[in-house]
Enzyme design. Structure first.
Site, mmCIF file in Angstrom:
data_model
loop_
_atom_site.group_PDB
_atom_site.id
_atom_site.type_symbol
_atom_site.label_atom_id
_atom_site.label_comp_id
_atom_site.label_asym_id
_atom_site.label_seq_id
_atom_site.Cartn_x
_atom_site.Cartn_y
_atom_site.Cartn_z
ATOM 1 N N ALA A 259 -48.657 67.049 -74.073
ATOM 2 C CA ALA A 259 -47.497 67.506 -74.659
ATOM 3 C C ALA A 259 -47.308 66.272 -75.627
ATOM 4 C CB ALA A 259 -46.299 67.648 -74.029
ATOM 5 N N THR A 260 -47.433 65.051 -75.315
ATOM 6 C CA THR A 260 -47.275 63.939 -76.251
ATOM 7 C C THR A 260 -48.191 63.982 -77.472
ATOM 8 O OG1 THR A 260 -46.674 62.293 -74.257
ATOM 9 C CG2 THR A 260 -47.348 61.130 -76.523
ATOM 10 N N ASN B 154 -35.840 67.586 -70.282
ATOM 11 C CA ASN B 154 -36.457 67.209 -69.028
ATOM 12 C C ASN B 154 -35.679 66.370 -67.896
ATOM 13 O OD1 ASN B 154 -36.938 65.571 -71.668
ATOM 14 N ND2 ASN B 154 -37.507 63.879 -70.051
ATOM 15 N N GLN C 122 -41.282 71.670 -70.500
ATOM 16 C CA GLN C 122 -40.556 71.632 -69.285
ATOM 17 C C GLN C 122 -39.900 73.035 -68.999
ATOM 18 O OE1 GLN C 122 -40.189 69.565 -66.823
ATOM 19 N NE2 GLN C 122 -40.729 67.933 -67.894
ATOM 20 N N SER D 34 -48.057 71.145 -71.557
ATOM 21 C CA SER D 34 -48.756 70.178 -70.799
ATOM 22 C C SER D 34 -49.077 70.908 -69.381
ATOM 23 C CB SER D 34 -47.798 69.006 -70.594
ATOM 24 O OG SER D 34 -48.480 67.870 -69.815
ATOM 25 N N HIS E 29 -49.993 69.382 -66.607
ATOM 26 C CA HIS E 29 -49.475 68.802 -65.336
ATOM 27 C C HIS E 29 -48.011 68.911 -64.886
ATOM 28 C CE1 HIS E 29 -47.138 64.778 -66.563
ATOM 29 N NE2 HIS E 29 -47.757 65.167 -67.631
ATOM 30 N N THR F 156 -64.822 66.254 -78.114
ATOM 31 C CA THR F 156 -65.675 66.991 -77.229
ATOM 32 C C THR F 156 -64.774 67.787 -76.314
ATOM 33 O OG1 THR F 156 -67.729 65.623 -77.254
ATOM 34 C CG2 THR F 156 -67.307 67.125 -75.472
ATOM 35 N N CYS G 118 -36.896 51.320 -68.651
ATOM 36 C CA CYS G 118 -37.013 49.858 -68.464
ATOM 37 C C CYS G 118 -37.883 49.246 -69.472
ATOM 38 C CB CYS G 118 -37.670 49.561 -67.231
ATOM 39 S SG CYS G 118 -37.192 50.097 -65.896
HETATM 40 N N1 PLP Z 1 -41.864 66.602 -73.610
HETATM 41 C C1 PLP Z 1 -41.221 66.743 -72.417
HETATM 42 C C2 PLP Z 1 -40.091 67.542 -72.480
HETATM 43 C C3 PLP Z 1 -41.626 66.204 -71.383
HETATM 44 O O1 PLP Z 1 -41.161 66.360 -70.074
HETATM 45 C C4 PLP Z 1 -43.110 65.487 -71.236
HETATM 46 C C5 PLP Z 1 -43.269 64.751 -70.103
HETATM 47 O O2 PLP Z 1 -42.632 64.133 -69.111
HETATM 48 C C6 PLP Z 1 -43.554 65.245 -72.574
HETATM 49 C C7 PLP Z 1 -43.135 65.802 -73.495
HETATM 50 C C8 PLP Z 1 -44.821 64.546 -72.525
HETATM 51 O O3 PLP Z 1 -45.846 65.163 -71.764
HETATM 52 P P1 PLP Z 1 -47.326 64.635 -71.467
HETATM 53 O O4 PLP Z 1 -47.175 63.843 -70.296
HETATM 54 O O5 PLP Z 1 -48.205 65.917 -71.157
HETATM 55 O O6 PLP Z 1 -47.770 63.977 -72.781
#
Ligand code: PLP
Length: 398
Positions: A82-83, A162, A190, A210, A212, A250, A336
């Site tokens: 997602a990032t 999140n 989320q 995402s 995971h 790839t 942190c």
């Molecule tokens: N956006 C939200 C709302 C998330 O909770 C997260 C992950 O904590 C991300 C984006 C980033 O996801 P990724 O770990 O797949 O880069």
């Protein structure tokens, strides 16, 4: 701490941090396994069977995703998570927009994958409006309407937060954006698998997901770009021409197979899982709510069924997490850095006072949690709070 000790602690801990990440479903792992060493070809190798088999897997995964999500496979781009998808959309739209369209609207409670990109773009001339939220974490639709101008290139508003699980009113947000002719991107990382998709893909022009977070592998995600929005963004990962030149590199076939499997599996059982988790979440919320000085953050808003965010007065948040961390995996939203611990930007934006924001817990449940775990977790949290408060003069002398 030695590896063996850490392993033992992990095995004896109750995992309540599913918004951070989820274990891979066994079926997902099984689906992925052949693509590591047996069917290992490069999906772009179109002159031999190794490549053909890999590209078959790619096609099947794209087809399955398009079916379960109800979108065209040409509207999906595989990313590393997602990032990356957030970066690609926000930077891509900003770069493609004409110079006078340099305005982006977002909210103060987005994930850093959106906020940090916006901050970065400000250095390159973007004007960013950060919409405030009320004490439940919801934006004002009026404020959104007022913020949109002729210069606005993109509105970025997440569906589910999140940290608190709070849901933004995406249908109304979409109606405003459509009415004003502005593109809408929603981070649904989320939300996927936790609430009904409803008309999500009609509401938005862009979205991200995402694997995971939905019982799939780490390091793979999705970018949704509606057909009508394709011409409004440019890719920033070139090389190799993969994915219709939208994201070079790839293909990560095991990851893509895992992503598609995870999404298909979890959407099938979403309603039933969500109902079970909401029951667990409400049990925890009711029991912790009976402790004096506990407040539920975003408790009056529409929320994800699996998420609970509480602030607990008269305890030091870091001490509480350290004590709980021996037995329960939960988190808080504080950040942190080398100099200090900062309270969660989400809770701060909701008006939660800084010491209370620091003393917050995010409990996020997942499909492998059990009734017994829920009861044990509540007991441990209650006990830890009582122990810490017994040592706190502000509590004992209040
Ligand atoms: N956006 C939200 C709302 C998330 O909770 C997260 C992950 O904590 C991300 C984006 C980033 O996801 P990724 O770990 O797949 O880069």
């Amino acid at each position: 701490m030695q590896l063996a000790v850490r392993n033992r602690k992990m095995k004896n801990s109750i995992y309540l941090d599913y918004n951070a990440t989820t274990p891979c479903d066994k079926e997902v792992v099984e689906a992925m396994l052949p693509y590591f060493s047996d069917t290992f070809g490069n999906a772009s190798s179109q002159h031999h069977a190794f490549g053909w088999l890999a590209s078959d897997a790619l096609e099947q995964s794209a087809h399955s995703l398009s079916k379960v999500l109800g979108v065209s496979s040409n509207e999906l781009v595989f990313t590393s998570g997602a990032t990356e998808s957030c970066n690609a959309i926000i930077k891509g739209v900003f770069e493609a927009a004409s110079p006078h369209k340099n305005h982006i609207i977002t909210t103060l409670t987005e994930h850093k994958a959106v906020l940090d990109v916006c901050k970065q773009l400000e250095k390159k001339g973007a004007k960013v409006t950060y919409l405030e939220v009320d004490n439940q974490g919801i934006i004002s639709l009026d404020a959104l309407k007022k913020a949109i101008t002729e210069q606005t290139a993109l509105v970025c508003i997440m569906w589910a937060n999140n940290e608190t699980g709070v849901l933004q009113p995406l249908d109304s947000i979409s109606a405003i954006c459509k009415n004003k002719g502005v593109l809408l991107f929603s981070d649904a990382t989320q939300a996927l698998g936790k609430i009904k998709l409803d008309s999500f893909f009609n509401w938005v022009d862009f979205a991200c997901f995402s694997a995971h977070k939905i019982y799939g592998p780490k390091g793979v995600g999705l970018l949704f770009s509606k057909k009508s929005a394709h011409s409004h963004w440019v890719s920033f990962i070139q090389g190799g021409g993969q994915q219709r030149k939208l994201r070079g590199g790839t293909y990560n076939i095991p990851g893509i197979v895992g992503l598609a499997k995870a999404i298909a599996l979890n959407l099938k059982t979403q309603e039933e899982t969500s109902q079970r988790l909401e029951k667990f979440r409400n049990q925890i919320e009711n029991k912790l709510g009976q402790i004096e000085g506990v407040q539920v953050n975003g408790g009056l808003a529409d929320r994800l069924p699996n998420t609970l965010n509480v602030s607990i007065a008269y305890v030091d948040g870091e001490q509480l997490l350290n004590v709980l961390g021996q037995e329960i995996a939960v988190s808080n939203g504080s950040a942190c850095n080398s100099a200090s611990v900062q309270p969660s930007h989400v809770l701060t934006a909701m008006g939660v006072e800084s010491t209370l924001a620091m003393a917050s817990l995010r409990i996020s449940l997942g499909k492998f949690n059990t009734q017994i775990e829920v009861e044990q977790a509540v007991d441990r949290i209650k006990q830890s709070v009582a122990n810490l408060r017994a040592k706190n003069i502000l509590w004992t002398d209040r």
